[in-house]
Scaffold this motif. Sequence first.
Motif, PDB file in Angstrom:
ATOM      1  N   ASP A 182       3.548  98.831  24.463  1.00 16.47           N
ATOM      2  CA  ASP A 182       3.951  99.670  23.480  1.00 16.47           C
ATOM      3  C   ASP A 182       2.698 100.294  22.700  1.00 16.47           C
ATOM      4  O   ASP A 182       2.676 101.658  22.501  1.00 16.47           O
ATOM      5  CB  ASP A 182       3.858  98.663  21.898  1.00 16.47           C
ATOM      6  N   GLY A 183       1.455  99.911  23.155  1.00 17.39           N
ATOM      7  CA  GLY A 183       0.364 100.649  22.776  1.00 17.39           C
ATOM      8  C   GLY A 183       0.455 101.877  24.215  1.00 17.39           C
ATOM      9  O   GLY A 183      -0.404 102.802  23.243  1.00 17.39           O
ATOM     10  N   PHE A 184       0.147 101.742  24.777  1.00 18.06           N
ATOM     11  CA  PHE A 184       0.420 103.053  25.730  1.00 18.06           C
ATOM     12  C   PHE A 184       1.420 103.710  25.429  1.00 18.06           C
ATOM     13  O   PHE A 184       0.947 104.831  25.349  1.00 18.06           O
ATOM     14  CB  PHE A 184       0.638 102.498  27.200  1.00 18.06           C
ATOM     15  N   LYS A 185       2.795 104.162  24.308  1.00 15.10           N
ATOM     16  CA  LYS A 185       3.377 104.054  24.251  1.00 15.10           C
ATOM     17  C   LYS A 185       2.894 105.380  23.670  1.00 15.10           C
ATOM     18  O   LYS A 185       3.438 105.700  22.906  1.00 15.10           O
ATOM     19  CB  LYS A 185       5.239 103.762  23.791  1.00 15.10           C
ATOM     20  N   GLN A 186       2.499 104.635  22.153  1.00 14.29           N
ATOM     21  CA  GLN A 186       2.092 105.011  20.967  1.00 14.29           C
ATOM     22  C   GLN A 186       0.694 105.873  21.654  1.00 14.29           C
ATOM     23  O   GLN A 186       0.877 106.659  20.866  1.00 14.29           O
ATOM     24  CB  GLN A 186       1.339 103.956  20.485  1.00 14.29           C
ATOM     25  N   VAL A 187      -0.171 105.306  21.979  1.00  9.06           N
ATOM     26  CA  VAL A 187      -1.315 106.627  22.731  1.00  9.06           C
ATOM     27  C   VAL A 187      -0.289 107.828  23.618  1.00  9.06           C
ATOM     28  O   VAL A 187      -0.793 109.334  22.637  1.00  9.06           O
ATOM     29  CB  VAL A 187      -2.080 105.983  23.204  1.00  9.06           C
ATOM     30  N   ARG A 188       0.475 107.707  23.978  1.00 12.59           N
ATOM     31  CA  ARG A 188       0.763 108.825  24.508  1.00 12.59           C
ATOM     32  C   ARG A 188       1.514 109.502  24.269  1.00 12.59           C
ATOM     33  O   ARG A 188       1.389 110.719  23.806  1.00 12.59           O
ATOM     34  CB  ARG A 188       1.825 108.916  25.245  1.00 12.59           C
ATOM     35  N   GLU A 189       2.452 108.979  22.801  1.00  9.60           N
ATOM     36  CA  GLU A 189       2.846 109.713  22.114  1.00  9.60           C
ATOM     37  C   GLU A 189       2.498 110.803  20.669  1.00  9.60           C
ATOM     38  O   GLU A 189       2.726 111.961  20.242  1.00  9.60           O
ATOM     39  CB  GLU A 189       4.252 109.217  21.212  1.00  9.60           C
ATOM     40  N   MET A 190       1.017 109.769  20.543  1.00 10.58           N
ATOM     41  CA  MET A 190       0.685 110.819  19.141  1.00 10.58           C
ATOM     42  C   MET A 190      -0.739 111.980  20.207  1.00 10.58           C
ATOM     43  O   MET A 190      -0.286 112.765  20.224  1.00 10.58           O
ATOM     44  CB  MET A 190      -0.402 109.590  19.021  1.00 10.58           C
ATOM     45  N   VAL A 191      -0.775 111.523  21.414  1.00  8.68           N
ATOM     46  CA  VAL A 191      -1.615 112.386  21.971  1.00  8.68           C
ATOM     47  C   VAL A 191      -0.249 113.954  22.529  1.00  8.68           C
ATOM     48  O   VAL A 191      -1.264 115.442  22.301  1.00  8.68           O
ATOM     49  CB  VAL A 191      -2.133 112.137  23.598  1.00  8.68           C
ATOM     50  N   LEU A 192       0.991 113.039  23.043  1.00  8.87           N
ATOM     51  CA  LEU A 192       1.461 114.608  22.743  1.00  8.87           C
ATOM     52  C   LEU A 192       1.756 115.816  22.009  1.00  8.87           C
ATOM     53  O   LEU A 192       1.691 116.551  22.615  1.00  8.87           O
ATOM     54  CB  LEU A 192       2.539 113.887  23.412  1.00  8.87           C
ATOM     55  N   MET A 193       2.091 115.099  20.931  1.00 10.76           N
ATOM     56  CA  MET A 193       2.567 115.632  20.323  1.00 10.76           C
ATOM     57  C   MET A 193       1.306 116.350  19.137  1.00 10.76           C
ATOM     58  O   MET A 193       0.901 117.375  18.976  1.00 10.76           O
ATOM     59  CB  MET A 193       2.779 115.015  18.829  1.00 10.76           C
ATOM     60  N   ALA A 194       0.321 116.166  19.346  1.00  9.75           N
ATOM     61  CA  ALA A 194      -0.994 116.397  18.815  1.00  9.75           C
ATOM     62  C   ALA A 194      -1.153 117.584  19.907  1.00  9.75           C
ATOM     63  O   ALA A 194      -1.462 118.600  19.694  1.00  9.75           O
ATOM     64  CB  ALA A 194      -1.598 115.705  18.582  1.00  9.75           C
ATOM     65  N   PHE A 195      -0.957 117.347  21.581  1.00  9.82           N
ATOM     66  CA  PHE A 195      -1.327 118.518  22.225  1.00  9.82           C
ATOM     67  C   PHE A 195      -0.819 119.614  21.914  1.00  9.82           C
ATOM     68  O   PHE A 195      -0.475 121.093  21.547  1.00  9.82           O
ATOM     69  CB  PHE A 195      -1.232 118.010  23.322  1.00  9.82           C
ATOM     70  N   TYR A 196       0.923 119.036  21.406  1.00 12.22           N
ATOM     71  CA  TYR A 196       2.130 121.300  21.223  1.00 12.22           C
ATOM     72  C   TYR A 196       1.612 121.253  20.405  1.00 12.22           C
ATOM     73  O   TYR A 196       1.612 122.688  19.945  1.00 12.22           O
ATOM     74  CB  TYR A 196       2.973 119.369  21.537  1.00 12.22           C
ATOM     75  N   ASN A 197       1.412 120.763  18.984  1.00  8.65           N
ATOM     76  CA  ASN A 197       0.305 120.915  17.974  1.00  8.65           C
ATOM     77  C   ASN A 197       0.416 122.126  18.326  1.00  8.65           C
ATOM     78  O   ASN A 197      -0.476 122.827  17.786  1.00  8.65           O
ATOM     79  CB  ASN A 197       0.718 120.332  17.024  1.00  8.65           C
ATOM     80  N   ALA A 198      -1.033 121.589  19.035  1.00  5.72           N
ATOM     81  CA  ALA A 198      -2.081 122.923  19.239  1.00  5.72           C
ATOM     82  C   ALA A 198      -2.936 123.578  19.609  1.00  5.72           C
ATOM     83  O   ALA A 198      -2.928 124.630  20.542  1.00  5.72           O
ATOM     84  CB  ALA A 198      -3.555 121.970  19.317  1.00  5.72           C
ATOM     85  N   GLY A 199      -1.047 123.940  20.499  1.00  6.68           N
ATOM     86  CA  GLY A 199      -0.393 124.896  21.292  1.00  6.68           C
ATOM     87  C   GLY A 199      -1.452 124.611  22.569  1.00  6.68           C
ATOM     88  O   GLY A 199      -1.146 126.022  23.547  1.00  6.68           O
ATOM     89  N   ILE A 200      -1.623 123.519  23.079  1.00  2.00           N
ATOM     90  CA  ILE A 200      -2.307 122.731  24.247  1.00  2.00           C
ATOM     91  C   ILE A 200      -1.407 123.329  25.746  1.00  2.00           C
ATOM     92  O   ILE A 200      -0.054 123.588  25.470  1.00  2.00           O
ATOM     93  CB  ILE A 200      -2.812 122.203  24.939  1.00  2.00           C
TER      94      ILE A 200
END
Length: 160
Positions: free
Chosen positions: A111-129
């Motif tokens: 659950d911890g890894f999933k939350q971090v992964r989803e947050m970082v992934l969405m942030a990277f998508y939103n940042a246009g990385i």
Amino acid sequence: MKVAILATLFSELGYYRATTAQVAKRANISQPYVFRFFATKEQLLLAAIEVSWTRVIESFRKIVETAPSETLEEELIQEYEGIQMKYQNEMFLQLQAQSIREEAIQETMRDGFKQVREMVLMAFYNAGIVNPEERTMLFLARGMLCNVAVAIQMPELMKQ
């Protein structure tokens, strides 16, 4: 009971060697008092792991909400390095917990890894990385490698 006490004890002795009597002694309370709040040693460990994940998630959330796109990844890396140094025992605790086979502990780690992964992934998508999936995987892998590097006192593993 302070989670820092639990994280320190479990990171020093390991989950299987640490006892509730040792927890009570470190916390300057009686062993029955420990059991008043935590029915099992596993629940003690779960509480410590959950606090450590919450710290990472809340810290990352602040960065994701405020960092400019062009510095997002670097700021997340710096934030994690700061957490790792300030709360080293919690990171060691997560490192150990990854190899404990009890289902509740595995679920908490997932659950911890999933939350971090989803947050970082969405942030990277939103940042246009570019290649956000790969950058997220590399970001998580770097964090794991940093934990190992600190645990075995091999800082050169953390150099770019």
